[in-house]
Design a protein around this motif. Structure first.
Motif, PDB file in Angstrom:
ATOM      1  N   THR A   1       0.816  -1.219   0.000  1.00 55.19           N
ATOM      2  CA  THR A   1       0.000   0.000   0.000  1.00 55.19           C
ATOM      3  C   THR A   1       0.849   1.268   0.000  1.00 55.19           C
ATOM      4  OG1 THR A   1      -0.154   0.238   2.420  1.00 55.19           O
ATOM      5  CG2 THR A   1      -1.769  -1.210   1.346  1.00 55.19           C
ATOM      6  N   GLU A   2       2.143   1.111   0.126  1.00 49.26           N
ATOM      7  CA  GLU A   2       3.032   2.271   0.218  1.00 49.26           C
ATOM      8  C   GLU A   2       3.535   2.687  -1.167  1.00 49.26           C
ATOM      9  OE1 GLU A   2       3.404   3.950   2.843  1.00 49.26           O
ATOM     10  OE2 GLU A   2       2.906   2.563   4.448  1.00 49.26           O
ATOM     11  N   PRO A   3       3.524   3.982  -1.450  1.00 54.35           N
ATOM     12  CA  PRO A   3       4.047   4.447  -2.740  1.00 54.35           C
ATOM     13  C   PRO A   3       5.574   4.280  -2.838  1.00 54.35           C
ATOM     14  CG  PRO A   3       3.326   6.308  -1.390  1.00 54.35           C
ATOM     15  CD  PRO A   3       2.955   5.060  -0.657  1.00 54.35           C
ATOM     16  N   ASP A   4       6.259   4.416  -1.720  1.00 52.69           N
ATOM     17  CA  ASP A   4       7.715   4.226  -1.676  1.00 52.69           C
ATOM     18  C   ASP A   4       7.995   3.262  -0.535  1.00 52.69           C
ATOM     19  OD1 ASP A   4      10.465   4.343  -1.759  1.00 52.69           O
ATOM     20  OD2 ASP A   4      10.595   6.335  -0.847  1.00 52.69           O
ATOM     21  N   ASP A   5       8.542   2.111  -0.855  1.00 54.48           N
ATOM     22  CA  ASP A   5       8.696   1.075   0.174  1.00 54.48           C
ATOM     23  C   ASP A   5      10.067   1.040   0.836  1.00 54.48           C
ATOM     24  OD1 ASP A   5      10.309  -0.036  -1.766  1.00 54.48           O
ATOM     25  OD2 ASP A   5       9.195  -1.908  -1.914  1.00 54.48           O
ATOM     26  N   SER A   6      10.958   1.936   0.476  1.00 53.91           N
ATOM     27  CA  SER A   6      12.320   1.853   1.013  1.00 53.91           C
ATOM     28  C   SER A   6      12.382   2.134   2.520  1.00 53.91           C
ATOM     29  CB  SER A   6      13.270   2.775   0.259  1.00 53.91           C
ATOM     30  OG  SER A   6      12.836   4.112   0.365  1.00 53.91           O
ATOM     31  N   TYR A   7      11.685   3.161   2.994  1.00 46.70           N
ATOM     32  CA  TYR A   7      11.729   3.489   4.420  1.00 46.70           C
ATOM     33  C   TYR A   7      11.009   2.434   5.269  1.00 46.70           C
ATOM     34  CZ  TYR A   7      11.598   6.218   8.728  1.00 46.70           C
ATOM     35  OH  TYR A   7      11.736   6.639  10.028  1.00 46.70           O
ATOM     36  N   PRO A   8       9.797   2.006   4.906  1.00 41.26           N
ATOM     37  CA  PRO A   8       9.157   0.933   5.687  1.00 41.26           C
ATOM     38  C   PRO A   8       9.996  -0.348   5.713  1.00 41.26           C
ATOM     39  CG  PRO A   8       7.531   1.998   4.315  1.00 41.26           C
ATOM     40  CD  PRO A   8       8.873   2.552   3.912  1.00 41.26           C
ATOM     41  N   ARG A   9      10.629  -0.669   4.604  1.00 37.97           N
ATOM     42  CA  ARG A   9      11.474  -1.875   4.552  1.00 37.97           C
ATOM     43  C   ARG A   9      12.669  -1.731   5.512  1.00 37.97           C
ATOM     44  NH1 ARG A   9      11.213  -5.619   0.806  1.00 37.97           N
ATOM     45  NH2 ARG A   9      10.115  -4.276  -0.647  1.00 37.97           N
ATOM     46  N   ARG A  10      13.242  -0.532   5.551  1.00 33.52           N
ATOM     47  CA  ARG A  10      14.358  -0.272   6.466  1.00 33.52           C
ATOM     48  C   ARG A  10      13.919  -0.428   7.922  1.00 33.52           C
ATOM     49  NH1 ARG A  10      16.741   5.355   5.545  1.00 33.52           N
ATOM     50  NH2 ARG A  10      15.210   5.054   3.933  1.00 33.52           N
ATOM     51  N   LEU A  11      12.714   0.065   8.244  1.00 39.72           N
ATOM     52  CA  LEU A  11      12.196  -0.058   9.614  1.00 39.72           C
ATOM     53  C   LEU A  11      11.962  -1.514   9.989  1.00 39.72           C
ATOM     54  CD1 LEU A  11       9.669   2.894   9.510  1.00 39.72           C
ATOM     55  CD2 LEU A  11      11.749   2.780  10.900  1.00 39.72           C
ATOM     56  N   PHE A  12      11.387  -2.300   9.085  1.00 40.35           N
ATOM     57  CA  PHE A  12      11.161  -3.726   9.336  1.00 40.35           C
ATOM     58  C   PHE A  12      12.497  -4.423   9.589  1.00 40.35           C
ATOM     59  CE2 PHE A  12      10.802  -8.140   8.042  1.00 40.35           C
ATOM     60  CZ  PHE A  12       9.615  -8.549   8.643  1.00 40.35           C
ATOM     61  N   ASN A  13      13.473  -4.154   8.729  1.00 43.77           N
ATOM     62  CA  ASN A  13      14.792  -4.783   8.875  1.00 43.77           C
ATOM     63  C   ASN A  13      15.476  -4.364  10.175  1.00 43.77           C
ATOM     64  OD1 ASN A  13      14.474  -6.130   6.457  1.00 43.77           O
ATOM     65  ND2 ASN A  13      15.561  -4.582   5.273  1.00 43.77           N
ATOM     66  N   GLN A  14      15.302  -3.109  10.565  1.00 42.47           N
ATOM     67  CA  GLN A  14      15.887  -2.640  11.822  1.00 42.47           C
ATOM     68  C   GLN A  14      15.264  -3.381  13.004  1.00 42.47           C
ATOM     69  OE1 GLN A  14      15.322   1.522  12.597  1.00 42.47           O
ATOM     70  NE2 GLN A  14      16.481   1.470  14.491  1.00 42.47           N
ATOM     71  N   GLY A  15      13.948  -3.525  12.999  1.00 39.74           N
ATOM     72  CA  GLY A  15      13.273  -4.274  14.058  1.00 39.74           C
ATOM     73  C   GLY A  15      13.735  -5.717  14.090  1.00 39.74           C
ATOM     74  N   TYR A  16      13.882  -6.316  12.926  1.00 37.66           N
ATOM     75  CA  TYR A  16      14.327  -7.709  12.830  1.00 37.66           C
ATOM     76  C   TYR A  16      15.731  -7.857  13.428  1.00 37.66           C
ATOM     77  CZ  TYR A  16      14.450 -12.406  10.825  1.00 37.66           C
ATOM     78  OH  TYR A  16      14.487 -13.766  10.667  1.00 37.66           O
ATOM     79  N   ARG A  17      16.622  -6.932  13.057  1.00 36.26           N
ATOM     80  CA  ARG A  17      18.004  -6.980  13.576  1.00 36.26           C
ATOM     81  C   ARG A  17      18.039  -6.813  15.089  1.00 36.26           C
ATOM     82  NH1 ARG A  17      19.069  -3.816   9.257  1.00 36.26           N
ATOM     83  NH2 ARG A  17      19.075  -1.967  10.549  1.00 36.26           N
ATOM     84  N   GLU A  18      17.232  -5.898  15.610  1.00 33.91           N
ATOM     85  CA  GLU A  18      17.260  -5.631  17.049  1.00 33.91           C
ATOM     86  C   GLU A  18      16.735  -6.791  17.880  1.00 33.91           C
ATOM     87  OE1 GLU A  18      16.149  -1.859  18.542  1.00 33.91           O
ATOM     88  OE2 GLU A  18      17.173  -0.803  16.920  1.00 33.91           O
ATOM     89  N   ALA A  19      15.983  -7.675  17.280  1.00 38.41           N
ATOM     90  CA  ALA A  19      15.472  -8.842  18.009  1.00 38.41           C
ATOM     91  C   ALA A  19      16.510  -9.957  18.079  1.00 38.41           C
ATOM     92  CB  ALA A  19      14.204  -9.371  17.328  1.00 38.41           C
ATOM     93  N   GLN A  20      17.564  -9.846  17.289  1.00 42.37           N
ATOM     94  CA  GLN A  20      18.593 -10.886  17.264  1.00 42.37           C
ATOM     95  C   GLN A  20      19.467 -10.797  18.512  1.00 42.37           C
ATOM     96  OE1 GLN A  20      18.543 -13.192  14.772  1.00 42.37           O
ATOM     97  NE2 GLN A  20      16.750 -12.030  14.122  1.00 42.37           N
ATOM     98  N   PRO A  21      19.867 -11.954  19.038  1.00 44.55           N
ATOM     99  CA  PRO A  21      20.745 -11.933  20.210  1.00 44.55           C
ATOM    100  C   PRO A  21      22.088 -11.279  19.877  1.00 44.55           C
ATOM    101  CG  PRO A  21      20.274 -14.197  19.519  1.00 44.55           C
ATOM    102  CD  PRO A  21      19.561 -13.280  18.580  1.00 44.55           C
ATOM    103  N   ARG A  22      22.630 -10.595  20.834  1.00 44.39           N
ATOM    104  CA  ARG A  22      23.928  -9.941  20.656  1.00 44.39           C
ATOM    105  C   ARG A  22      25.026 -10.990  20.757  1.00 44.39           C
ATOM    106  NH1 ARG A  22      21.530  -5.867  18.925  1.00 44.39           N
ATOM    107  NH2 ARG A  22      20.789  -4.243  20.311  1.00 44.39           N
ATOM    108  N   ARG A  23      25.991 -10.873  19.880  1.00 43.09           N
ATOM    109  CA  ARG A  23      27.142 -11.786  19.928  1.00 43.09           C
ATOM    110  C   ARG A  23      28.266 -11.119  20.701  1.00 43.09           C
ATOM    111  NH1 ARG A  23      27.434 -14.509  13.973  1.00 43.09           N
ATOM    112  NH2 ARG A  23      25.344 -15.357  14.019  1.00 43.09           N
ATOM    113  N   ALA A  24      28.918 -11.903  21.494  1.00 44.11           N
ATOM    114  CA  ALA A  24      30.052 -11.379  22.286  1.00 44.11           C
ATOM    115  C   ALA A  24      31.235 -11.119  21.343  1.00 44.11           C
ATOM    116  CB  ALA A  24      30.443 -12.379  23.346  1.00 44.11           C
ATOM    117  N   ALA A  25      31.938 -10.057  21.605  1.00 49.17           N
ATOM    118  CA  ALA A  25      33.134  -9.726  20.813  1.00 49.17           C
ATOM    119  C   ALA A  25      34.228 -10.729  21.114  1.00 49.17           C
ATOM    120  CB  ALA A  25      33.604  -8.321  21.121  1.00 49.17           C
ATOM    121  N   ALA A  26      34.960 -11.094  20.096  1.00 53.57           N
ATOM    122  CA  ALA A  26      36.032 -12.089  20.262  1.00 53.57           C
ATOM    123  C   ALA A  26      37.288 -11.459  20.791  1.00 53.57           C
ATOM    124  CB  ALA A  26      36.311 -12.770  18.942  1.00 53.57           C
TER     125      ALA A  26
END
Length: 65
Positions: free
Chosen positions: A40-65
């Motif tokens: 439904t969005e005329p430009d999907d780049s910003y909504p896609r970025r928000l979805f991807n950001q939410g997806y990334r933030e739900a991922q567990p943090r990896r400890a630095a080596a």
């Protein structure tokens, strides 16, 4: 935008959390919601970025080596 920034971010977050819990049915629900909302969005780049950001933030943090 037809939906709020929070809605797109939250859909990505909930999709990732469901996948981490091996709940593919719920993950598909949020992915499908996102796809329908994105259509439904005329430009999907910003909504896609928000979805991807939410997806990334739900991922567990990896400890630095």
């Amino acid at each position: 935008m037809n939906n709020t920034e929070h809605a797109y971010f939250e859909a990505g977050y909930k999709c990732a959390r469901a996948r981490l819990q091996s709940d593919e049915h719920t993950a598909q629900h949020w992915k499908n919601w996102f796809s329908a909302a994105l259509a439904t969005e005329p430009d999907d780049s910003y909504p896609r970025r928000l979805f991807n950001q939410g997806y990334r933030e739900a991922q567990p943090r990896r400890a630095a080596a």
